[in-house]
Scaffold this active site. Structure first.
Site, PDB file in Angstrom:
ATOM      1  N   LYS A   1       0.867  -1.185   0.000  1.00 29.39           N
ATOM      2  CA  LYS A   1       0.000   0.000   0.000  1.00 29.39           C
ATOM      3  C   LYS A   1       0.895   1.224   0.000  1.00 29.39           C
ATOM      4  O   LYS A   1       1.992   1.195   0.568  1.00 29.39           O
ATOM      5  CB  LYS A   1      -0.880   0.029   1.252  1.00 29.39           C
ATOM      6  CG  LYS A   1      -2.117   0.887   1.088  1.00 29.39           C
ATOM      7  CD  LYS A   1      -3.225   0.070   0.450  1.00 29.39           C
ATOM      8  CE  LYS A   1      -4.455   0.869   0.139  1.00 29.39           C
ATOM      9  NZ  LYS A   1      -5.566  -0.055  -0.243  1.00 29.39           N
TER      10      LYS A   1
ATOM     11  N   ASP B   1      -7.139   4.098  -4.401  1.00 26.87           N
ATOM     12  CA  ASP B   1      -7.772   3.922  -3.085  1.00 26.87           C
ATOM     13  C   ASP B   1      -8.411   5.288  -2.778  1.00 26.87           C
ATOM     14  O   ASP B   1      -8.681   6.050  -3.712  1.00 26.87           O
ATOM     15  CB  ASP B   1      -6.730   3.503  -2.027  1.00 26.87           C
ATOM     16  CG  ASP B   1      -7.369   3.008  -0.730  1.00 26.87           C
ATOM     17  OD1 ASP B   1      -7.851   1.871  -0.712  1.00 26.87           O
ATOM     18  OD2 ASP B   1      -7.412   3.760   0.258  1.00 26.87           O
TER      19      ASP B   1
HETATM   20  P1  NDP Z   1     -13.001   7.488  -2.653  1.00 31.19           P
HETATM   21  O1  NDP Z   1     -11.970   8.512  -2.408  1.00 31.19           O
HETATM   22  O2  NDP Z   1     -13.547   7.316  -4.023  1.00 31.19           O
HETATM   23  O3  NDP Z   1     -14.253   7.741  -1.691  1.00 31.19           O
HETATM   24  C1  NDP Z   1     -14.098   7.776  -0.321  1.00 31.19           C
HETATM   25  C2  NDP Z   1     -15.422   8.165   0.317  1.00 31.19           C
HETATM   26  O4  NDP Z   1     -15.323   8.019   1.729  1.00 31.19           O
HETATM   27  C3  NDP Z   1     -15.791   9.609   0.079  1.00 31.19           C
HETATM   28  O5  NDP Z   1     -17.184   9.737   0.094  1.00 31.19           O
HETATM   29  C4  NDP Z   1     -15.146  10.306   1.270  1.00 31.19           C
HETATM   30  O6  NDP Z   1     -15.745  11.549   1.600  1.00 31.19           O
HETATM   31  C5  NDP Z   1     -15.382   9.295   2.359  1.00 31.19           C
HETATM   32  N1  NDP Z   1     -14.318   9.386   3.367  1.00 31.19           N
HETATM   33  C6  NDP Z   1     -12.986   9.287   3.161  1.00 31.19           C
HETATM   34  N2  NDP Z   1     -12.317   9.450   4.292  1.00 31.19           N
HETATM   35  C7  NDP Z   1     -13.246   9.683   5.234  1.00 31.19           C
HETATM   36  C8  NDP Z   1     -13.167   9.927   6.615  1.00 31.19           C
HETATM   37  N3  NDP Z   1     -11.995  10.001   7.262  1.00 31.19           N
HETATM   38  N4  NDP Z   1     -14.343  10.092   7.295  1.00 31.19           N
HETATM   39  C9  NDP Z   1     -15.535  10.028   6.650  1.00 31.19           C
HETATM   40  N5  NDP Z   1     -15.663   9.817   5.337  1.00 31.19           N
HETATM   41  C10 NDP Z   1     -14.533   9.635   4.641  1.00 31.19           C
HETATM   42  O7  NDP Z   1     -12.397   6.119  -2.100  1.00 31.19           O
HETATM   43  P2  NDP Z   1     -12.883   4.614  -2.388  1.00 31.19           P
HETATM   44  O8  NDP Z   1     -14.342   4.577  -2.613  1.00 31.19           O
HETATM   45  O9  NDP Z   1     -11.982   4.048  -3.391  1.00 31.19           O
HETATM   46  O10 NDP Z   1     -12.513   3.915  -0.996  1.00 31.19           O
HETATM   47  C11 NDP Z   1     -13.465   3.753   0.067  1.00 31.19           C
HETATM   48  C12 NDP Z   1     -13.013   2.635   0.981  1.00 31.19           C
HETATM   49  O11 NDP Z   1     -12.936   1.406   0.236  1.00 31.19           O
HETATM   50  C13 NDP Z   1     -11.614   2.807   1.600  1.00 31.19           C
HETATM   51  O12 NDP Z   1     -11.627   2.220   2.890  1.00 31.19           O
HETATM   52  C14 NDP Z   1     -10.717   1.983   0.678  1.00 31.19           C
HETATM   53  O13 NDP Z   1      -9.546   1.565   1.326  1.00 31.19           O
HETATM   54  C15 NDP Z   1     -11.640   0.826   0.373  1.00 31.19           C
HETATM   55  N6  NDP Z   1     -11.346   0.045  -0.815  1.00 31.19           N
HETATM   56  C16 NDP Z   1     -11.216   0.626  -2.040  1.00 31.19           C
HETATM   57  C17 NDP Z   1     -10.987  -0.143  -3.165  1.00 31.19           C
HETATM   58  C18 NDP Z   1     -10.915   0.444  -4.531  1.00 31.19           C
HETATM   59  O14 NDP Z   1     -10.778  -0.331  -5.490  1.00 31.19           O
HETATM   60  N7  NDP Z   1     -11.010   1.748  -4.712  1.00 31.19           N
HETATM   61  C19 NDP Z   1     -10.809  -1.594  -3.061  1.00 31.19           C
HETATM   62  C20 NDP Z   1     -11.024  -2.125  -1.738  1.00 31.19           C
HETATM   63  C21 NDP Z   1     -11.268  -1.324  -0.672  1.00 31.19           C
HETATM   64  P3  NDP Z   1     -15.036  12.941   1.126  1.00 31.19           P
HETATM   65  O15 NDP Z   1     -15.363  13.054  -0.317  1.00 31.19           O
HETATM   66  O16 NDP Z   1     -15.663  13.970   1.994  1.00 31.19           O
HETATM   67  O17 NDP Z   1     -13.570  12.780   1.382  1.00 31.19           O
HETATM   68  O1  2IT Z   2      -7.833  -1.875  -0.779  1.00 35.06           O
HETATM   69  C1  2IT Z   2      -7.790  -2.333  -1.939  1.00 35.06           C
HETATM   70  O2  2IT Z   2      -7.916  -3.539  -2.173  1.00 35.06           O
HETATM   71  C2  2IT Z   2      -7.604  -1.393  -3.049  1.00 35.06           C
HETATM   72  N1  2IT Z   2      -7.564  -0.188  -2.814  1.00 35.06           N
HETATM   73  C3  2IT Z   2      -7.424  -1.899  -4.444  1.00 35.06           C
HETATM   74  C4  2IT Z   2      -5.996  -2.356  -4.672  1.00 35.06           C
HETATM   75  C5  2IT Z   2      -5.665  -2.714  -6.096  1.00 35.06           C
HETATM   76  O3  2IT Z   2      -4.468  -2.994  -6.307  1.00 35.06           O
HETATM   77  O4  2IT Z   2      -6.527  -2.755  -6.963  1.00 35.06           O
END
Ligand code: NDP
Ligand code: 2IT
Length: 444
Positions: free
Chosen positions: A124, A164
């Site tokens: 990461k 992420d």
């Molecule tokens: P994005 O940046 O697209 O969206 C994040 C969302 O969560 C936004 O709505 C954001 O609000 C909110 N958020 C972020 N930080 C906080 C916080 N500290 N408190 C409250 N709300 C918060 O990220 P993703 O959708 O990609 O990621 C969301 C989660 O999923 C994370 O935990 C990530 O690690 C996990 N994840 C992502 C993957 C991927 O492929 N993208 C794969 C697997 C897991 P705001 O806009 O106000 O910041």
């Molecule tokens: O937490 C996760 O699994 C991710 N943010 C996606 C990682 C990836 O390599 O696609």
């Protein structure tokens, strides 16, 4: 070193890293039995080697903002473990990023990637840079500066970053562009790339869709239909948006979404048209979820999370530790019978304890959100073969992988009374594969 001694050792050697300790503690608490069944693991000090990252790069990122001011941020890449394949995992840009958070994420990623059935190690990276309020040009300059440092440590067979929090298609595009300029190769060292330059169809959708596919598998074990079920979702970014998209298409009723400022509650349910509005608001205008409440005349609660709203199913999809013990008790009191985690480690240890005590369907992130990195793995395969698969083909493979992960959880997590402890199932299955690979490759 015995499994139960490792946590104390980590706390001593790496103090002030609570998220890292939390992630390790959750895994150690569930693998102790199988670990103790294998004395050869202890002899090889396997658990200590598996908990401490292989290496960590940290660097200063210097960039110039639109006013001409010189700014600095910290950049990191945690290469946790590559026993089963190249380091693989996302990059997070958020003001809260520090080494504790990236170490917890890289540790989790190692187990998650092991579960996917694909050959990927865990990593990461990220920066304490906050994309909020930055112009497109500032984002581009920051991404280029970040890669100027990171590029020499990554590569298609060594370490493959992706998105992420705060890193989506736009940021991956800018980072990959700079990477290619410096590395002078075109082999797809990032995943989540644009479709025109090596990206995979269904990668943007994969985490959210995959979480719903995992949920369907859990519901099937109880003979429950998803149709008309009331679902609370947190977040409104990549994972939340495609979770909601899939839920709507299956006839479920999603009543909440959120961002870091608050949540909206729509008793009628978020439909396709309203989701399109949210996607435009978030992905194009980079606006706030509050604007949804103003447009559709529904409730907006500032500074809160949606877990006090009544629901059948909760799908946390924002960030770590967003469901605490009180939130978990509120969900249970309101009749919630399934929690499937899109985010990484969204439930605190106290919340997890409540879910397991109540014996509800509870899927930890490392199983339920593995669809994202799985399709990243499929993107790597397509890049290596220099061809691309249809959306239907990738989606089918994603469904198969999520079903396989679910089956692994059943195999290792089914208790004597029939209750499936998905936390234990995912941790033991993920651990055993990495452990066997490490043992086979000698003391490193
Ligand atoms: P994005 O940046 O697209 O969206 C994040 C969302 O969560 C936004 O709505 C954001 O609000 C909110 N958020 C972020 N930080 C906080 C916080 N500290 N408190 C409250 N709300 C918060 O990220 P993703 O959708 O990609 O990621 C969301 C989660 O999923 C994370 O935990 C990530 O690690 C996990 N994840 C992502 C993957 C991927 O492929 N993208 C794969 C697997 C897991 P705001 O806009 O106000 O910041
Ligand atoms: O937490 C996760 O699994 C991710 N943010 C996606 C990682 C990836 O390599 O696609």
């Amino acid at each position: 070193m015995k499994a139960n001694e490792v946590l104390d050792m980590l706390k001593r050697r790496f103090p002030n890293e609570p998220e890292y300790h939390q992630a390790v503690s959750e895994v150690l608490g569930t693998i102790e039995d199988v670990y103790n069944e294998h004395p050869e693991f202890e002899k090889a000090n396997l658990i200590e080697r598996l908990c401490i990252p292989d290496r960590i790069f940290s660097f200063r990122v210097t960039w110039v903002d639109d006013k001409g001011q010189v700014q600095t941020n910290m950049g990191y890449r945690v290469q946790h473990n590559n026993a089963i394949g190249p380091y693989k995992g996302g990059v997070r840009f958020h003001a809260s990023v520090n080494l504790s958070i990236l170490k917890f994420l890289a540790f989790e990623q190692t187990f998650k990637n092991s579960l996917t059935t694909l050959p990927m190690g865990g990593a990461k990276g990220g920066s304490d840079f906050s994309p909020r309020g930055k112009s497109n040009a500032e984002i581009m300059r920051f991404c280029q500066a970040f890669i100027t440092e990171l590029w020499r440590h990554i590569g298609p067979d060594t370490d493959v970053p992706a998105g992420d929090i705060g890193v989506g298609g736009r940021e991956v595009g800018y980072m990959y562009g700079m990477y290619k300029k410096l590395a002078r190769e075109n082999t797809g060292t990032f995943t989540g790339k644009g479709i025109e330059f090596g990206g995979s169809l269904i990668r943007p959708e994969a985490t959210g869709y995959g979480n719903v596919y995992f949920l369907l598998q859990m519901l099937k074990t109880k003979g429950i239909d998803i149709k008309d079920k009331v679902v609370t979702v947190s977040g409104s970014g990549n994972v939340a948006q495609y979770t909601v998209e899939k839920l709507i298409s299956l006839g479920a009723k999603v009543v909440t979404m959120s961002d870091s400022d608050g949540y909206i509650y729509d008793p009628e349910g978020i439909d396709r048209e309203k989701l399109d509005y949210i996607m435009e608001l978030k992905n194009l205008y980079r606006g706030r979820i509050r604007e949804y409440a103003e447009k559709y005349g529904v409730k907006y609660v500032a500074g809160a999370r949606p877990w006090n709203e009544k629901c059948d199913i909760a799908m946390p999809s924002a960030t770590q530790n967003e469901i605490n013990g009180d939130d978990a008790r509120a969900l249970l009191a309101n009749g919630c019978f399934a929690v499937s985690e899109g985010a990484n480690m969204p439930s605190t240890p106290e919340a997890i304890e409540e879910f397991l005590k109540a014996k509800i369907l509870y899927a930890p992130g490392k199983a339920a959100n593995a669809g994202g990195v799985s399709v990243s793995g499929l993107e790597m395969t397509q890049n290596a073969q220099k061809l691309s698969w249809s959306a239907e083909e990738v989606d089918q493979k994603l469904k198969d992988i999520m079903a396989n992960i679910h089956a692994q959880c059943l195999k290792y997590g089914t208790q004597e009374d029939g209750y499936v402890n998905y936390v234990k199932g995912a941790n033991v299955a993920g651990f055993m594969k990495v452990a066997k690979a490490m043992m086979a490759q000698g003391i490193l």
